[in-house]
Design an enzyme around this catalytic site. Sequence first.
Site, PDB file in Angstrom:
ATOM      1  N   HIS A 145      -8.833  -2.658  -0.134  1.00 16.01           N
ATOM      2  CA  HIS A 145      -7.994  -3.529  -0.970  1.00 16.01           C
ATOM      3  C   HIS A 145      -7.546  -4.777  -0.218  1.00 16.01           C
ATOM      4  CE1 HIS A 145      -4.286  -1.355   0.560  1.00 16.01           C
ATOM      5  NE2 HIS A 145      -3.769  -2.544   0.391  1.00 16.01           N
ATOM      6  N   ASP A 151     -10.220   4.020   1.095  1.00 17.55           N
ATOM      7  CA  ASP A 151      -9.801   2.617   1.028  1.00 17.55           C
ATOM      8  C   ASP A 151     -10.050   1.883   2.363  1.00 17.55           C
ATOM      9  OD1 ASP A 151      -8.573   0.198   0.563  1.00 17.55           O
ATOM     10  OD2 ASP A 151      -6.744   1.045  -0.289  1.00 17.55           O
ATOM     11  N   SER A 176      -0.795  -2.149   5.271  1.00 16.78           N
ATOM     12  CA  SER A 176      -2.106  -1.739   4.819  1.00 16.78           C
ATOM     13  C   SER A 176      -3.129  -2.177   5.835  1.00 16.78           C
ATOM     14  CB  SER A 176      -2.433  -2.355   3.470  1.00 16.78           C
ATOM     15  OG  SER A 176      -1.913  -1.526   2.485  1.00 16.78           O
TER      16      SER A 176
HETATM   17  N1  ARG Z   1      -0.387   0.460  -3.109  1.00 13.68           N
HETATM   18  C1  ARG Z   1      -1.162  -0.022  -2.020  1.00 13.68           C
HETATM   19  C2  ARG Z   1      -0.513  -1.294  -1.424  1.00 13.68           C
HETATM   20  O1  ARG Z   1       0.561  -1.651  -1.800  1.00 13.68           O
HETATM   21  C3  ARG Z   1      -2.577  -0.224  -2.402  1.00 13.68           C
HETATM   22  C4  ARG Z   1      -2.825  -1.298  -3.395  1.00 13.68           C
HETATM   23  C5  ARG Z   1      -4.237  -1.558  -3.753  1.00 13.68           C
HETATM   24  N2  ARG Z   1      -4.757  -0.720  -4.802  1.00 13.68           N
HETATM   25  C6  ARG Z   1      -4.586  -0.936  -6.141  1.00 13.68           C
HETATM   26  N3  ARG Z   1      -5.090  -0.092  -6.984  1.00 13.68           N
HETATM   27  N4  ARG Z   1      -3.949  -1.965  -6.612  1.00 13.68           N
HETATM   28  O2  ARG Z   1      -1.107  -2.260  -1.108  1.00 13.68           O
HETATM   29  N1  ASP Z   2      -0.415  -0.731   0.222  1.00 14.57           N
HETATM   30  C1  ASP Z   2       0.516  -1.480   1.039  1.00 14.57           C
HETATM   31  C2  ASP Z   2      -0.149  -2.702   1.689  1.00 14.57           C
HETATM   32  O1  ASP Z   2      -1.054  -3.289   1.151  1.00 14.57           O
HETATM   33  C3  ASP Z   2       1.166  -0.611   2.031  1.00 14.57           C
HETATM   34  C4  ASP Z   2       2.437  -0.042   1.508  1.00 14.57           C
HETATM   35  O2  ASP Z   2       3.150  -0.734   0.758  1.00 14.57           O
HETATM   36  O3  ASP Z   2       2.732   1.090   1.858  1.00 14.57           O
HETATM   37  O4  ASP Z   2       0.288  -3.194   2.697  1.00 14.57           O
END
Ligand code: ARG
Ligand code: ASP
Length: 729
Positions: free
Chosen positions: A92, A228, A661
């Site tokens: 991502h 990921d 991330s």
């Molecule tokens: N929640 C994670 C972060 O904040 C992964 C986000 C990417 N994935 C998604 N389905 N949007 O970045």
């Molecule tokens: N998914 C988040 C990021 O892209 C990490 C988090 O918020 O825990 O940095």
Amino acid sequence: MNTFFRSTFKSLFIALLLSLPVSTLLAGEGMWIPLLLSALNESEMKAMGMKMSADDIYNVNKGSLKDAIVHFSGFCTGEVISNQGLLLTNHHCGYGTIQSHSTLENNYLKDGFWAKSKAEEIPSPGLYAKFIVRIEDVTDKVFDGVRDKMTTTEIDSIQKVNIRSLQSEIETTAYQDTEIRSFFEGNQYFLFVTETYTDIRYVGSPPESIGKFGSDTDNWVWPRHTGDFALFRIYAGPDNKPAPYAEENIPYTPKHFLPVSLDGIEEGDFTLVFGFPGTTQQYLPSFAVQQIVDIIDPARIAVRDISLDIMKRYMVADEAIKLAYSSKYATISNYWKKWIGEIQGLKKANAVRMKEKQEEEFTALISKNKKLKAKYENLLPELKVLYRDLDIVAKNRTILGEVLGGRNTEVFRLASYADRLYRAYSQHGAEGQPYLETKDATKERLEGFFKDYSAEVDAELFSAMMVHLVNHLDSEYLPDGIPKARDEHTLHQWASALFEQSSLSDKDSFLQAIEKGGDAYAEWIQSDSLYQLYLSLRGVYNDKLAVYNRALYEKIDPLQTAYVTALMEAYPDRRFWPDANGTLRVSYGLVEPFSPKDGLMYKTQTYLDGVMEKYIPGDYEFDVHPKLIELYENGDFGPYGEDGKMPVCFIASNHSTGGNSGSPAIDASGNLIGLNFDRVWEGTMSDLYYDRSICRNIMVDARYILFVIDKFGGAGNLIEEMKLVHPKS
Ligand code: ARG
Ligand code: ASP
């Protein structure tokens, strides 16, 4: 802040270092400064199982873990995992890049990509990898000349001068930069010397059905089964130093790279997450958190509910729209879902009440101490009044901010591009350099923008946003020109007609108008009623809401600074950590299960079996690639499996946030065991309030990464350049 707070802070900080209990086993909470680990954390980390020393993590004289960690393009973290500059981060985090290299025929998002040789690696302009060369505490220098009783403005201007002269004094080489950043709300300052590599090439990533498996439904959710990850490579000039892209650049040789462990994890194992967490707000008082729970988060969520619904409908029906909107959709939905989890978590942890109790305790404590009482008695009551004043505009500001931001209806983004060009023209004239530059920049921007745009989708978004504004903004914030009727049919008709008349969303007209330039451009944009609506809404936002907000924050900010100082003075034995601010930090915790609700326990590890349990053939989010099914059915996991099963993800109590991330999860001896990419939904409130009983970070198991590269991707060439280790045997 004044020097009074400051000098007390300094002596407190030193006292703190000396008086730290050997092993408090706090674990979990905190994002610590690498430079201070030996003083603040090392003994605790060792007690938790760490076999390294603080010196192995951060050392400026020899290669240490920090030399393998990069800030990836400013929004994520990455780590070097081979002596040829191979860089690991999240799928991502590379998403926008992977998308930009993809077409419907050559779709790397859908099918994945593996460079089988360096010649196949794809240059990716715009990406960068920033290393931290060294960190220095420059608090004294930044406060030089600051005296008691100076006003905030006086202090600010002295500090600005100090920072500027410090920056010019610091000895750096041509390819290095310096940054000076504030910590503890301006109580402390650190200097960072950095080196930034900009020739970054895309090396490989699994198909979305692995890299984004479970997509938005599983995002922020445990149990998780997402691979990921994505691979890039850092290229350097012939001297191994940063150099702009050139075909003949060479793979970067790092001072340190992370070996990859094949031994996996067990419950109770020590884990360390090293990266660039973006923002936390742990020092907000209870009433500020209350405002987020009751007003701000719900207002943002409601706007995004609408746009996500509309986009999803079109994306499911049309492959081209899916490709064009997937990245935008993911961005909107990511925080939408985080905020929903945040509200739930804050409520479950009773965070507002807990903070109130802490504040009551603080108030009682300072009231027993004459000096503290004199200084801080009015602090919280004053902050409370200011936050109540913010409450008044919080809802309107949040809604209008979301709608004008250009994500939930993109025609406002187009309007903002058009406006920037118009202003450059009206201020500098048709021959002015700023106008000519903006003209070129706008043309380029529009090319990129329209590549991923559907006016049909946006017309519907625009109309829905207008209905939402009329129904939810207080009427004083609705500019003339928007029908005040709450009858949806009429509103939709009005909005559709407005969108239809406007030529902003039409690429050719927009570009033609720019081409004609000068007065013709000015006439074109001025006669566009949607642009005029944008201007009035923005006027309301700036003149009525932002100004009010800013004035309040001018009073809140110094009080927040004082509040942090006051807490440190009131609790001299407590160990404090500075809020995340995008600088390099270490978090550490244990691989540990948790109970998200009564009667339910979440285990720490997931397996490929779980991917198959979630498998829905042909589904938008849960389809599984036939090759992965085959590997699963044959149990063909190579050296990466564990007792006949293929581990996929795991959780631990490392405190992390957005920006973490792509951070490596590192074992007790400095090897890579996982790749951080998310947190559990129940614990996303850790940005405001950390509770170890429900806050967990989610990582891809390093063994799954190796398995996917090797067995699924057939990219043994990449495995060969890594250093695979067995630290447990
Ligand atoms: N929640 C994670 C972060 O904040 C992964 C986000 C990417 N994935 C998604 N389905 N949007 O970045
Ligand atoms: N998914 C988040 C990021 O892209 C990490 C988090 O918020 O825990 O940095």
